[in-house]
Design an enzyme around this catalytic site. Structure first.
Site, mmCIF file in Angstrom:
data_model
loop_
_atom_site.group_PDB
_atom_site.id
_atom_site.type_symbol
_atom_site.label_atom_id
_atom_site.label_comp_id
_atom_site.label_asym_id
_atom_site.label_seq_id
_atom_site.Cartn_x
_atom_site.Cartn_y
_atom_site.Cartn_z
ATOM 1 N N ARG A 1 33.535 39.126 38.062
ATOM 2 C CA ARG A 1 33.757 40.364 38.828
ATOM 3 C C ARG A 1 33.586 41.575 37.911
ATOM 4 O O ARG A 1 33.014 42.588 38.308
ATOM 5 C CB ARG A 1 35.149 40.353 39.462
ATOM 6 C CG ARG A 1 35.276 39.400 40.625
ATOM 7 C CD ARG A 1 36.706 39.301 41.131
ATOM 8 N NE ARG A 1 37.175 40.552 41.701
ATOM 9 C CZ ARG A 1 38.446 40.786 42.065
ATOM 10 N NH1 ARG A 1 39.356 39.836 41.885
ATOM 11 N NH2 ARG A 1 38.793 41.949 42.582
ATOM 12 N N CYS B 1 42.979 46.173 37.681
ATOM 13 C CA CYS B 1 42.545 44.862 38.189
ATOM 14 C C CYS B 1 41.887 45.100 39.544
ATOM 15 O O CYS B 1 41.190 46.099 39.731
ATOM 16 C CB CYS B 1 43.720 43.892 38.269
ATOM 17 S SG CYS B 1 45.055 44.438 39.363
#
Length: 283
Positions: A180, A239
């Protein structure tokens, strides 16, 4: 307390103290849809005796379009006060696997002025596997007044992050997976671009723990420094939605690094906007 971190306790420590006045146990489990686990249903079926359930979605800011946004001190105080939690309690938080959503609850309590708050090594999955006491009995709760002492300096806003990306005045540690971070894996939320903030370093939260337990200080230091983070300088953690960023915060604090903030909007906010710079690749 566990040997290597001032912020974790082991199962033996907790089991000996079950039922002690002033000790509050919080099941702070939360899961991504892909994990196919229902935190509330699991809590209702079995939890550590005396544990209360903290719903990460219910305790977030109801006025924010983003997931898991830190609520106002008033909202937080009302929610946890209704859970029967006082700011003077010794609080032990846990989740299922041990090191996923529990650090977020730990961070929230600390940001709201509670410092006797700890994370259970190994989580509830290990607790059950070791045959320790569990119950399906609802925990009797006596609501109380929770006095929040909010430390706004520990939270980074979108405006802060725009400035940090432009000036490099703080390091950015991103807890998402390498795929990611690099932009080679799609984001789990629709409409969010792939990649990371310019200058960010990848410190996957999963690299900070083993078997649901925070790594030793020496190993934590190596993981963080190998990622390119200088522990003598300020750090902002980030995050996907502000949950696992707290795992990096926990690691930093364990190493004595206190000049850190958590970017609460995290990638859902940054990657969801059209005018924020995004880069791909490992660096």
């Amino acid at each position: 307390m566990a040997e290597d971190s001032p912020f974790t306790v082991d199962a033996d420590w907790l089991q000996k103290r079950l039922g002690e006045p002033g000790l509050t146990i919080v099941d702070a489990s939360w899961y991504l849809p892909a994990q196919k686990r229902d935190a509330r249903a699991e809590y209702d079926a079995a939890h550590i005796p005396g544990a209360r359930f903290l719903d990460h979605d219910a305790i977030s800011d109801p006025d924010s379009p983003l997931p898991h946004t830190l609520p106002s001190p008033q909202h937080f105080a009302q929610y946890v006060g209704a859970m029967g939690i006082s700011a003077d309690d010794t609080i032990v938080v846990y989740d299922g696997p041990g090191f996923f959503s529990a650090p977020r609850a730990w961070w929230m309590f600390r940001v709201m002025g509670v410092f006797q708050v700890y994370i259970l090594d190994g989580g509830f999955d290990r607790w059950k596997a070791e045959g320790r006491p569990v119950t399906a009995e609802p925990t009797k709760i006596a609501p109380c007044v929770f006095h929040a002492d909010f430390d706004a300096a520990r939270v980074a806003s979108l405006a802060d992050m725009r400035r940090i990306v432009e000036t490099g005045e703080s390091q950015i540690a991103d807890a998402r997976s390498p795929g990611r971070f690099a932009g080679t894996e799609p984001e789990p939320r629709a409409g969010i671009r792939s990649g990371h903030m310019p200058g960010a370093r990848n410190v996957p939260f999963s690299a900070l723990a083993e078997n649901g337990e925070l790594l030793s200080k020496d190993r934590l230091r190596k993981v963080i420094e190998d990622a390119g983070i200088d522990l003598s300088k300020p750090v902002v953690t980030s995050c996907g939605s502000g949950v696992t960023a707290a795992a990096i915060t926990l690691a930093l604090e364990t190493l004595g690094h206190t000049d850190n903030r958590l970017y609460d909007g995290s990638w859902t906010e940054w990657g969801g906007l059209g005018d924020t710079p995004v880069v791909t690749g490992k660096d």
